[in-house]
Write a protein that holds these residues in place. Structure first.
Motif, PDB file in Angstrom:
ATOM      1  N   UNK B  12      30.175 -31.930  25.028  1.00 37.36           N
ATOM      2  CA  UNK B  12      30.269 -31.877  26.485  1.00 37.36           C
ATOM      3  C   UNK B  12      29.104 -32.688  27.034  1.00 37.36           C
ATOM      4  N   UNK B  13      29.401 -33.522  27.993  1.00 33.98           N
ATOM      5  CA  UNK B  13      28.387 -34.416  28.542  1.00 33.98           C
ATOM      6  C   UNK B  13      28.224 -34.138  30.039  1.00 33.98           C
ATOM      7  N   UNK B  75      16.881 -38.897  36.757  1.00 34.63           N
ATOM      8  CA  UNK B  75      18.200 -38.901  36.126  1.00 34.63           C
ATOM      9  C   UNK B  75      18.196 -37.912  34.954  1.00 34.63           C
ATOM     10  N   UNK B  76      19.261 -37.124  34.877  1.00 29.11           N
ATOM     11  CA  UNK B  76      19.371 -36.116  33.815  1.00 29.11           C
ATOM     12  C   UNK B  76      20.674 -36.341  33.058  1.00 29.11           C
ATOM     13  N   UNK B  77      20.564 -36.425  31.734  1.00 29.08           N
ATOM     14  CA  UNK B  77      21.762 -36.527  30.896  1.00 29.08           C
ATOM     15  C   UNK B  77      21.689 -35.421  29.852  1.00 29.08           C
ATOM     16  N   UNK B  78      22.737 -34.625  29.791  1.00 27.64           N
ATOM     17  CA  UNK B  78      22.758 -33.507  28.844  1.00 27.64           C
ATOM     18  C   UNK B  78      23.983 -33.638  27.947  1.00 27.64           C
ATOM     19  N   UNK B  79      23.770 -33.479  26.657  1.00 26.21           N
ATOM     20  CA  UNK B  79      24.869 -33.545  25.688  1.00 26.21           C
ATOM     21  C   UNK B  79      24.867 -32.240  24.897  1.00 26.21           C
ATOM     22  N   UNK B  80      25.972 -31.515  24.978  1.00 29.65           N
ATOM     23  CA  UNK B  80      26.081 -30.248  24.263  1.00 29.65           C
ATOM     24  C   UNK B  80      27.052 -30.416  23.111  1.00 29.65           C
ATOM     25  N   UNK B  85      21.762 -29.206  21.444  1.00 30.24           N
ATOM     26  CA  UNK B  85      21.763 -29.532  22.875  1.00 30.24           C
ATOM     27  C   UNK B  85      20.689 -30.593  23.074  1.00 30.24           C
ATOM     28  N   UNK B  86      21.059 -31.705  23.723  1.00 27.78           N
ATOM     29  CA  UNK B  86      20.117 -32.795  23.970  1.00 27.78           C
ATOM     30  C   UNK B  86      20.030 -33.039  25.469  1.00 27.78           C
ATOM     31  N   UNK B  87      18.814 -33.142  25.979  1.00 25.55           N
ATOM     32  CA  UNK B  87      18.627 -33.461  27.400  1.00 25.55           C
ATOM     33  C   UNK B  87      17.700 -34.654  27.511  1.00 25.55           C
ATOM     34  N   UNK B  88      18.123 -35.643  28.276  1.00 25.37           N
ATOM     35  CA  UNK B  88      17.282 -36.812  28.526  1.00 25.37           C
ATOM     36  C   UNK B  88      16.929 -36.814  30.011  1.00 25.37           C
ATOM     37  N   UNK B  89      15.648 -36.846  30.310  1.00 25.30           N
ATOM     38  CA  UNK B  89      15.167 -36.829  31.692  1.00 25.30           C
ATOM     39  C   UNK B  89      14.374 -38.110  31.935  1.00 25.30           C
ATOM     40  N   UNK B  90      14.804 -38.886  32.922  1.00 27.02           N
ATOM     41  CA  UNK B  90      14.172 -40.185  33.171  1.00 27.02           C
ATOM     42  C   UNK B  90      13.705 -40.268  34.616  1.00 27.02           C
TER      43      UNK B  90
END
Lengths: 110, 155
Positions: B12-13, B75-80, B85-90
């Motif tokens: 899930x993105x 910007x927030x990108x979350x991959x479940x 669980x991965x979260x990228x915060x830029x």
């Protein structure tokens, strides 16, 4: 989230409900400093109803502890959940604060 | 916040941008965590480790990265996935060198009121990576294998 202030004998008790994080730390800081200016010296912050604390929340506790100590007072903490205690242990802040297992223990005089 | 949410078979993105306002952090973290509740077994790690780390990443981005500039965004990108669980915060700032942040647990630093955010992220997450310029952090939390996940694993 909310911070409620009450008095139990000579101790000013602050209950933290919800989160203590970057978005609300100044509210806690202001409430405690107002009480300090009003003459309160013994403080207990109780975390019974606190879900989590971030580094800003930890930082405001450090800063308040210093200000209260400089005024001749003491800040104690109580009722940390296992999760919250983990945060204090990881950051070694458990060595800086007097942490009581329960609110009652935190209220007791030396 | 207008998130785009996509579901694939195993992932899930969730991707969205936030205004540079620290008052938005609490609701944002709760929103993301609500979308990450893969199963009850991992709820505890999401409750503390992920929540605190995502809060740290967002506040670092808004306060230090974007320097509280309300015109900038995060910007927030979350991959479940079943296994992580991965979260990228830029942020839109110039970045920083994470290796230069002092250890907040050494005796002389413990009484400082700042400087614990990156330390907590590294302690609570399984992986913390920065891009070369230091204005984007990726947080990875590995999840314990569940019955559902192991059922899908190849024999």
């Amino acid at each position: 989230m909310a911070f409620s202030v009450s008095r139990e004998g000579e101790v000013t008790v602050v209950d933290v409900t919800g989160q203590l994080i970057v978005g609300n730390r100044q509210e806690l800081r202001q409430k405690v400093l107002d009480e300090l200016r009003g003459g309160a010296r013994r403080f207990l912050i109780d975390f019974t109803d606190t879900a989590y604390i971030d580094s800003s929340g930890l930082g405001v506790l450090v800063s308040l502890s210093k200000k209260i100590r400089e005024a001749g007072g003491e800040l104690r903490l109580s009722s940390l959940s296992e999760d919250l205690r983990t945060l204090f242990e990881l950051t070694k802040l458990d060595t800086l604060f007097r942490i009581a297992d329960s609110r009652q223990e935190g209220l007791e005089a030396d | 916040m207008r998130p785009t949410e996509a579901r694939h078979e195993m992932e899930r993105q969730l991707v969205f941008e936030l205004p540079n306002d620290i008052r938005r952090i609490e609701d944002t973290v709760e929103f993301v965590v609500s979308r990450c509740m893969v199963c009850r077994e991992v709820a505890h790690k999401l409750h503390l480790n992920f929540r605190v780390s995502l809060t740290e990443a967002l506040s670092n981005a808004m306060i230090y990265g974007n320097r509280r500039d309300p015109a900038k965004r995060v910007r927030v990108e979350v991959y479940v996935r079943a296994s992580s669980v991965t979260a990228q915060v830029s942020d839109e700032g110039p970045g920083f060198d994470p290796d230069e942040v002092p250890d907040p647990t050494v005796v002389g630093n413990r009484s400082r009121s700042h400087g614990r955010g990156l330390f907590l992220m590294r302690e609570l997450m399984d992986e913390v990576r920065f891009n070369d310029s230091g204005n984007s952090v990726t947080l990875v939390l590995h999840l314990p294998e569940t019955d559902a996940a192991s059922d899908r694993a190849p024999a």
